[in-house]
Design a protein around this motif. Structure first.
Motif, PDB file in Angstrom:
ATOM      1  N   UNK A 281      -0.498 -18.589  85.241  1.00 20.11           N
ATOM      2  CA  UNK A 281       0.303 -19.164  84.258  1.00 20.11           C
ATOM      3  C   UNK A 281       0.627 -20.839  84.386  1.00 20.11           C
ATOM      4  N   UNK A 282       0.654 -21.147  85.229  1.00 18.04           N
ATOM      5  CA  UNK A 282       0.870 -22.512  85.647  1.00 18.04           C
ATOM      6  C   UNK A 282      -0.163 -23.375  85.355  1.00 18.04           C
ATOM      7  N   UNK A 283      -1.528 -22.777  85.807  1.00 16.50           N
ATOM      8  CA  UNK A 283      -2.929 -23.482  85.491  1.00 16.50           C
ATOM      9  C   UNK A 283      -3.138 -23.597  83.981  1.00 16.50           C
ATOM     10  N   UNK A 284      -3.033 -22.430  83.396  1.00 15.40           N
ATOM     11  CA  UNK A 284      -3.260 -22.537  81.872  1.00 15.40           C
ATOM     12  C   UNK A 284      -2.309 -23.384  81.180  1.00 15.40           C
ATOM     13  N   UNK A 285      -0.908 -23.535  81.663  1.00  9.12           N
ATOM     14  CA  UNK A 285       0.052 -24.358  81.131  1.00  9.12           C
ATOM     15  C   UNK A 285      -0.381 -25.831  81.320  1.00  9.12           C
ATOM     16  N   UNK A 286      -1.134 -26.042  82.337  1.00 13.30           N
ATOM     17  CA  UNK A 286      -1.651 -27.453  82.718  1.00 13.30           C
ATOM     18  C   UNK A 286      -2.850 -27.849  81.886  1.00 13.30           C
ATOM     19  N   UNK A 287      -3.743 -26.679  81.493  1.00  7.94           N
ATOM     20  CA  UNK A 287      -4.710 -26.896  80.340  1.00  7.94           C
ATOM     21  C   UNK A 287      -4.186 -27.124  79.066  1.00  7.94           C
ATOM     22  N   UNK A 288      -3.019 -26.571  78.587  1.00  8.15           N
ATOM     23  CA  UNK A 288      -2.502 -26.709  77.387  1.00  8.15           C
ATOM     24  C   UNK A 288      -1.814 -28.075  77.367  1.00  8.15           C
ATOM     25  N   UNK A 289      -1.206 -28.542  78.476  1.00 10.13           N
ATOM     26  CA  UNK A 289      -0.513 -29.769  78.174  1.00 10.13           C
ATOM     27  C   UNK A 289      -1.248 -31.089  78.402  1.00 10.13           C
ATOM     28  N   UNK A 290      -2.544 -30.966  78.752  1.00 14.35           N
ATOM     29  CA  UNK A 290      -3.474 -31.916  78.999  1.00 14.35           C
ATOM     30  C   UNK A 290      -3.880 -32.768  77.764  1.00 14.35           C
ATOM     31  N   UNK A 291      -3.743 -33.873  77.789  1.00  9.71           N
ATOM     32  CA  UNK A 291      -4.334 -34.511  76.415  1.00  9.71           C
ATOM     33  C   UNK A 291      -5.815 -34.609  76.227  1.00  9.71           C
ATOM     34  N   UNK A 292      -6.325 -34.666  74.967  1.00 10.60           N
ATOM     35  CA  UNK A 292      -7.552 -34.614  74.658  1.00 10.60           C
ATOM     36  C   UNK A 292      -8.214 -33.406  74.723  1.00 10.60           C
ATOM     37  N   UNK A 293      -9.617 -33.276  74.985  1.00  6.46           N
ATOM     38  CA  UNK A 293     -10.245 -32.225  75.033  1.00  6.46           C
ATOM     39  C   UNK A 293     -10.018 -30.987  76.044  1.00  6.46           C
ATOM     40  N   UNK A 294      -9.968 -29.704  75.353  1.00  4.87           N
ATOM     41  CA  UNK A 294      -9.364 -28.702  76.047  1.00  4.87           C
ATOM     42  C   UNK A 294     -10.654 -28.485  77.201  1.00  4.87           C
TER      43      UNK A 294
ATOM     44  N   UNK B 179      -1.590  -5.586  87.044  1.00  7.42           N
ATOM     45  CA  UNK B 179      -0.912  -4.912  85.936  1.00  7.42           C
ATOM     46  C   UNK B 179       0.094  -3.771  85.871  1.00  7.42           C
ATOM     47  N   UNK B 180       0.017  -3.203  86.930  1.00 10.92           N
ATOM     48  CA  UNK B 180       1.113  -2.249  87.178  1.00 10.92           C
ATOM     49  C   UNK B 180       2.646  -2.685  87.729  1.00 10.92           C
ATOM     50  N   UNK B 181       2.511  -3.847  88.119  1.00 12.40           N
ATOM     51  CA  UNK B 181       3.699  -4.275  88.655  1.00 12.40           C
ATOM     52  C   UNK B 181       4.564  -5.191  87.351  1.00 12.40           C
ATOM     53  N   UNK B 182       5.614  -4.806  87.022  1.00 10.76           N
ATOM     54  CA  UNK B 182       5.987  -5.326  85.610  1.00 10.76           C
ATOM     55  C   UNK B 182       6.194  -6.921  85.526  1.00 10.76           C
ATOM     56  N   UNK B 183       6.517  -7.540  86.685  1.00 12.53           N
ATOM     57  CA  UNK B 183       6.821  -9.065  86.764  1.00 12.53           C
ATOM     58  C   UNK B 183       5.621  -9.509  86.563  1.00 12.53           C
ATOM     59  N   UNK B 184       4.376  -9.103  87.408  1.00  6.26           N
ATOM     60  CA  UNK B 184       3.291  -9.567  87.424  1.00  6.26           C
ATOM     61  C   UNK B 184       2.534  -9.445  86.043  1.00  6.26           C
ATOM     62  N   UNK B 185       2.380  -8.376  85.500  1.00 11.28           N
ATOM     63  CA  UNK B 185       2.274  -8.146  84.315  1.00 11.28           C
ATOM     64  C   UNK B 185       2.501  -8.987  83.048  1.00 11.28           C
ATOM     65  N   UNK B 186       3.895  -9.304  83.229  1.00 12.33           N
ATOM     66  CA  UNK B 186       4.644  -9.991  82.080  1.00 12.33           C
ATOM     67  C   UNK B 186       4.075 -11.424  82.305  1.00 12.33           C
ATOM     68  N   UNK B 187       4.089 -12.013  83.492  1.00 14.57           N
ATOM     69  CA  UNK B 187       3.516 -13.474  83.519  1.00 14.57           C
ATOM     70  C   UNK B 187       2.105 -13.629  83.102  1.00 14.57           C
ATOM     71  N   UNK B 188       1.081 -12.480  83.365  1.00 14.07           N
ATOM     72  CA  UNK B 188      -0.309 -12.560  82.899  1.00 14.07           C
ATOM     73  C   UNK B 188      -0.223 -12.524  81.515  1.00 14.07           C
ATOM     74  N   UNK B 189       0.633 -11.517  80.892  1.00 10.88           N
ATOM     75  CA  UNK B 189       0.759 -11.392  79.250  1.00 10.88           C
ATOM     76  C   UNK B 189       1.195 -12.812  78.668  1.00 10.88           C
ATOM     77  N   UNK B 190       2.292 -13.376  79.363  1.00 11.15           N
ATOM     78  CA  UNK B 190       2.640 -14.803  78.960  1.00 11.15           C
ATOM     79  C   UNK B 190       1.463 -16.010  78.801  1.00 11.15           C
ATOM     80  N   UNK B 191       0.711 -15.891  79.845  1.00 10.18           N
ATOM     81  CA  UNK B 191      -0.427 -16.584  80.196  1.00 10.18           C
ATOM     82  C   UNK B 191      -1.496 -16.305  79.143  1.00 10.18           C
ATOM     83  N   UNK B 192      -1.821 -15.130  78.695  1.00 10.99           N
ATOM     84  CA  UNK B 192      -2.709 -14.750  78.042  1.00 10.99           C
ATOM     85  C   UNK B 192      -2.330 -15.183  76.251  1.00 10.99           C
TER      86      UNK B 192
END
Length: 504
Positions: free
Chosen positions: A153-166, A468-481
């Motif tokens: 989730x943190x790495x995907x957030x970094x892509x989103x916040x980076x200025x310029x080209x994805x 995906x079977x552990x609720x917290x982990x699945x929730x974080x991956x869903x947020x990243x997706x």
């Protein structure tokens, strides 16, 4: 009632002359090493560990804690004035803080950083005092699968916040992840990608990359400009204090950053770094107000939010260290080492067996934060004087400080050479219009992601379904997706490109 009694005990301990003196000394030293590029709290605390043998446990830990949160203040100073993040969590502050300095608004940026840090530090300390027991239960629920998902989730957030080209942002993250693979394999103990160079078996130093890409790279880029365009350090500085409009824009960002930092600081592997990146992402997603400076061009929210987040994260990162004995970052690992040196077993029993140490340390954080804001706000004028120094005098001084800082990491020339190599890389990024901040996040989180991925797969006997079977982990991956889906939507994508069209 228990809380008030505990705090009364803590302040009784913190307000002794000896403990006040050590809190003051730690705060001053922390600010200085934060201001000096290359000398971070990890190196300083590591160098000072031998000195605590002669001290009692409480003043020793109060001093080391002061160095840590003092460095968070100091790191923002170099990030804003010379675009050299003194601390990894100050990387994001440099993006808008440095641009504010270029526009002659360094005083407003430093004041916003200082006041935001003070507020967040106080709130973080209140949270430690009030919520340490229930918050540790949340940390207990985080296993390797959850840590891995949090970092995705943190790495995907970094892509989103980076200025310029994805595409460039993704390339930066991938490059950071690859550089993070140069180390010794955690499980087998075999050096990887070290090319038989002994210094690379422990990996490339974060400071060498940060210095090279941000510090040296920026200097080379500046020297490539005609002298009349090097307005960075010669422009007249206007207004050492934020305007009323600055306060109006900054205070919601401070509140949001403090909230994010307080939550992420508790999670091992999260802490001040992820908090500052997350706060910057949130601020960019909040939209622009009429007449506001664009992000990446000197928006005060881009300074106030991340600075509040990294200070709140720095304070609440003490929770897992004090209550679980789990160090969430390198500095807390050194604090655990310091407690062990003094014969204290870090963990849940500290609160019960040594309440004077536990509550005295917490109360000293309030005192230390107050000392820092009283010390730093009057010093803004002194830091601003740096901007009036002609660049031809300033850049050799910055280079010398950076080289000294790099050399003192391991007393080895190799780190200086690595910094020089990354200076070339940093200049290439500047020419290509690539944002280097995601590279640093990928580099820091890469080894931690790999370690938690392998640990999770070992525990589940190779079953990838565990994520995906552990609720917290699945929730974080869903947020990243969801974050990926949202940023790829045509309407959002066009708005993002519009926002960054002149980012270069």
């Amino acid at each position: 009632m228990d809380l008030l009694n505990n705090l009364a005990l803590g302040f009784g301990v913190a307000f002794t002359f000896q403990n006040l003196a050590y809190a003051f000394g730690g705060a001053i030293l922390g600010t200085l090493i934060g201001v000096l590029p290359g000398l971070g709290p990890v190196a300083t605390i590591a160098m000072l560990l031998p000195s605590i043998y002669a001290l009692d446990a409480t003043p020793a830990l109060i001093m080391l804690a002061g160095i840590y949160y003092g460095a968070q203040y100091g790191g923002s100073t170099t990030a804003i004035l010379i675009n050299v993040p003194g601390e990894s969590s100050s990387v994001v502050t440099a993006i808008d803080g440095y641009q504010m300095a270029r526009r002659g608004r360094a005083g407003a940026a430093l004041a916003a950083a200082g006041l935001g840090s003070f507020f967040a530090g106080c709130v973080g300390t209140v949270i430690i005092a009030a919520f340490a027991p229930p918050l540790t239960e949340l940390a207990f629920k985080f296993g390797p699968a959850e840590y891995f998902s949090l970092m995705v989730l943190g790495l995907i957030g970094a892509v989103v916040l980076a200025s310029g080209s994805l595409v460039k942002a993704i390339a930066m993250i991938v490059l950071g992840l690859l550089l993070g693979q140069i180390n010794t394999d955690v499980i087998s103990g075999v050096p990887r990608y070290s090319f038989d160079i002994p210094e690379l078996t422990d990996g490339i130093g974060f400071v060498a990359i940060a210095m090279g890409v941000f510090g040296f790279g920026e200097i080379i880029a500046n020297l490539g400009q005609p002298s009349e365009k090097r307005e960075v350090f010669t422009k007249d500085v206007k207004g050492l204090w934020p305007t009323r409009q600055d306060f109006k824009n900054a205070w919601p960002a401070v509140l949001r950053g403090t909230s994010l930092g307080s939550i992420l600081g508790v999670l091992p592997g999260g802490g001040a770094l992820l908090a500052s990146f997350a706060a910057y992402t949130v601020e960019k997603k909040m939209g622009m107000k009429p007449g506001e400076v664009p992000f990446g061009k000197g928006n005060i929210r881009g300074v106030a939010g991340p600075e509040s987040a990294n200070n709140a994260g720095a304070q609440t990162s003490f929770i897992p260290m004090l209550t679980l004995g789990i160090p969430p970052n390198a500095v807390m690992a050194l604090m655990v080492g310091a407690m062990t040196i003094k014969g204290i077993q870090p963990g849940p029993q500290v609160m019960a067996s040594d309440p004077q140490l536990f509550w005295g340390l917490i109360a000293s954080m309030w005192v230390g934060n107050l000392m820092l804001v009283i010390l730093n706000l009057p010093l803004i004028g002194i830091w601003i004087k740096l901007l009036t120094v002609p660049y031809r005098f300033l850049f050799p001084a910055i280079m010398a400080f950076c080289c000294i800082g790099l050399y003192t990491l391991n007393n080895n020339n190799f780190d200086v050479f690595m910094g020089a190599a990354f200076a070339v890389v940093g200049y290439a990024f500047y020419k290509l219009g690539c944002e280097p901040a995601p590279l640093l996040l990928g580099f820091i989180l890469g080894p931690m992601m790999e370690e938690n991925l392998r640990r999770a797969l070992l525990l589940s006997r190779g079953d990838w379904g565990t994520f995906f079977t552990r609720p917290l982990s699945a929730g974080l991956l869903v947020a990243a997706a969801l974050m990926v889906v949202v940023v790829m939507l045509p309407s959002i994508k066009s708005k993002r490109e519009e926002a960054f069209q002149d980012a270069d």
